[in-house]
Design a protein around this motif. Structure first.
Motif, PDB file in Angstrom:
ATOM      1  N   THR A   3      31.774  37.794  33.018  1.00 53.00           N
ATOM      2  CA  THR A   3      32.976  37.929  32.199  1.00 53.00           C
ATOM      3  C   THR A   3      32.748  38.817  30.983  1.00 53.00           C
ATOM      4  O   THR A   3      33.588  39.661  30.653  1.00 53.00           O
ATOM      5  N   LYS A   4      31.607  38.646  30.295  1.00 54.45           N
ATOM      6  CA  LYS A   4      31.333  39.433  29.101  1.00 54.45           C
ATOM      7  C   LYS A   4      31.258  40.928  29.417  1.00 54.45           C
ATOM      8  O   LYS A   4      31.713  41.764  28.624  1.00 54.45           O
ATOM      9  N   GLU A   5      30.662  41.262  30.552  1.00 53.14           N
ATOM     10  CA  GLU A   5      30.588  42.676  30.934  1.00 53.14           C
ATOM     11  C   GLU A   5      31.982  43.217  31.222  1.00 53.14           C
ATOM     12  O   GLU A   5      32.321  44.340  30.835  1.00 53.14           O
ATOM     13  N   LEU A   6      32.800  42.400  31.896  1.00 56.15           N
ATOM     14  CA  LEU A   6      34.175  42.813  32.180  1.00 56.15           C
ATOM     15  C   LEU A   6      34.953  43.009  30.880  1.00 56.15           C
ATOM     16  O   LEU A   6      35.744  43.946  30.752  1.00 56.15           O
ATOM     17  N   ILE A 111      53.143  41.985  37.919  1.00 52.90           N
ATOM     18  CA  ILE A 111      51.876  41.890  37.194  1.00 52.90           C
ATOM     19  C   ILE A 111      51.001  43.093  37.552  1.00 52.90           C
ATOM     20  O   ILE A 111      50.809  43.400  38.726  1.00 52.90           O
ATOM     21  N   GLY A 112      50.476  43.766  36.545  1.00 47.81           N
ATOM     22  CA  GLY A 112      49.615  44.911  36.795  1.00 47.81           C
ATOM     23  C   GLY A 112      48.191  44.483  37.133  1.00 47.81           C
ATOM     24  O   GLY A 112      47.825  43.324  36.979  1.00 47.81           O
ATOM     25  N   VAL A 113      47.396  45.430  37.586  1.00 48.35           N
ATOM     26  CA  VAL A 113      46.007  45.151  37.951  1.00 48.35           C
ATOM     27  C   VAL A 113      45.102  46.276  37.459  1.00 48.35           C
ATOM     28  O   VAL A 113      45.361  47.458  37.731  1.00 48.35           O
ATOM     29  N   TYR A 114      44.048  45.889  36.734  1.00 46.24           N
ATOM     30  CA  TYR A 114      42.950  46.787  36.398  1.00 46.24           C
ATOM     31  C   TYR A 114      41.770  46.433  37.288  1.00 46.24           C
ATOM     32  O   TYR A 114      41.434  45.254  37.430  1.00 46.24           O
ATOM     33  N   VAL A 115      41.126  47.444  37.843  1.00 49.67           N
ATOM     34  CA  VAL A 115      39.933  47.241  38.670  1.00 49.67           C
ATOM     35  C   VAL A 115      38.745  47.883  37.966  1.00 49.67           C
ATOM     36  O   VAL A 115      38.792  49.056  37.576  1.00 49.67           O
ATOM     37  N   ALA A 116      37.675  47.085  37.784  1.00 46.11           N
ATOM     38  CA  ALA A 116      36.443  47.567  37.160  1.00 46.11           C
ATOM     39  C   ALA A 116      35.419  47.853  38.246  1.00 46.11           C
ATOM     40  O   ALA A 116      35.221  47.037  39.157  1.00 46.11           O
ATOM     41  N   TYR A 117      34.760  49.001  38.132  1.00 50.08           N
ATOM     42  CA  TYR A 117      33.795  49.433  39.135  1.00 50.08           C
ATOM     43  C   TYR A 117      32.370  49.239  38.625  1.00 50.08           C
ATOM     44  O   TYR A 117      32.138  49.051  37.432  1.00 50.08           O
ATOM     45  N   ARG A 120      30.910  50.978  35.622  1.00 51.78           N
ATOM     46  CA  ARG A 120      31.535  50.596  34.351  1.00 51.78           C
ATOM     47  C   ARG A 120      32.807  51.380  34.047  1.00 51.78           C
ATOM     48  O   ARG A 120      33.316  51.324  32.932  1.00 51.78           O
ATOM     49  N   LEU A 121      33.335  52.096  35.018  1.00 53.68           N
ATOM     50  CA  LEU A 121      34.642  52.716  34.857  1.00 53.68           C
ATOM     51  C   LEU A 121      35.707  51.695  35.228  1.00 53.68           C
ATOM     52  O   LEU A 121      35.446  50.730  35.951  1.00 53.68           O
ATOM     53  N   ILE A 122      36.912  51.890  34.719  1.00 56.86           N
ATOM     54  CA  ILE A 122      38.000  50.961  34.996  1.00 56.86           C
ATOM     55  C   ILE A 122      39.270  51.752  35.239  1.00 56.86           C
ATOM     56  O   ILE A 122      39.474  52.816  34.636  1.00 56.86           O
ATOM     57  N   GLN A 123      40.115  51.252  36.144  1.00 62.75           N
ATOM     58  CA  GLN A 123      41.311  51.993  36.522  1.00 62.75           C
ATOM     59  C   GLN A 123      42.465  51.020  36.756  1.00 62.75           C
ATOM     60  O   GLN A 123      42.292  49.950  37.337  1.00 62.75           O
ATOM     61  N   CYS A 124      43.641  51.418  36.294  1.00 61.50           N
ATOM     62  CA  CYS A 124      44.846  50.630  36.582  1.00 61.50           C
ATOM     63  C   CYS A 124      45.333  51.027  37.966  1.00 61.50           C
ATOM     64  O   CYS A 124      45.765  52.165  38.176  1.00 61.50           O
TER      65      CYS A 124
END
Length: 200
Positions: A3-6, A111-117, A120-124
């Protein structure tokens, strides 16, 4: 992914001018504002739920709520989801999203969604639908200030793990810029070691 990394990945993405973010915030429910404030002043948790992350964008006056889920069990937990903001999102690691994306599409429309790779990149990947704020804004501002104050007080009382943060930063630089030679990682590590007396 923990969770902390996210949280760190999301924070790095959201951070900017006139954007204010807090985490693990107690949110007033749809009580009348004076009713909530009475319970808050009395130190009661009645009329409150918790959101994993909340951002206020002063540029547009909108509130953004984020629910972070790091496993399928976490996604299916009995913990109440707080989607009371103007824009609301799930934030998930890529592998978890692939397992629950059909459920989100079916059960959480708007509801939107962010995906973390893993890099460490993140995308909606799903844009949210704007809605009216589902709670009195004056009470929400009180909760937001209270949450920020608690976090500041906690940082003052606790020793910050600077070693971990610096090593994470060096890893980030090495991954993004080291191979192309834009940053001299060896020199960077040497300078950090001398300045902070940390074994890199």
């Amino acid at each position: 992914m923990k969770t902390k990394e996210l949280e760190r990945i999301l924070h790095a993405h959201l951070y900017g001018n006139e954007k204010y973010i807090t985490y693990e915030m107690k949110v007033p429910t749809a009580f009348h504002k004076w009713e909530h404030q009475k319970h808050w002043l009395q130190g009661s948790n009645l009329g409150e739920e918790r959101v994993d992350a909340c951002m206020y964008n002063a540029a547009n006056g909108k509130w953004y709520f984020y629910e972070l889920k790091v496993s399928v069990n976490d996604f299916h937990s009995s913990a109440k989801l707080s989607f009371q903001g103007n824009y609301n999102y799930f934030v998930l690691p890529q592998d978890i999203y692939e397992k629950v994306k059909d459920e989100i599409a079916e059960n959480y429309k708007g509801i939107g969604v962010y995906v973390a790779y893993e890099n460490r990149l993140i995308q909606c990947v799903v844009k949210p639908k704007q809605q009216d704020l589902q709670v009195d804004e004056e009470s929400l501002k009180i909760a937001f200030i209270r949450s920020l104050t608690c976090r500041a007080f906690k940082l003052q009382k606790e020793e910050i793990d600077m070693t971990y943060e610096l090593k994470w930063l060096v890893e980030e630089f090495e991954e993004r810029f080291g191979k192309c030679g834009l940053v001299d990682i060896t020199l960077l590590k040497s300078e950090i070691s001398k300045r902070f007396k940390i074994d890199m």
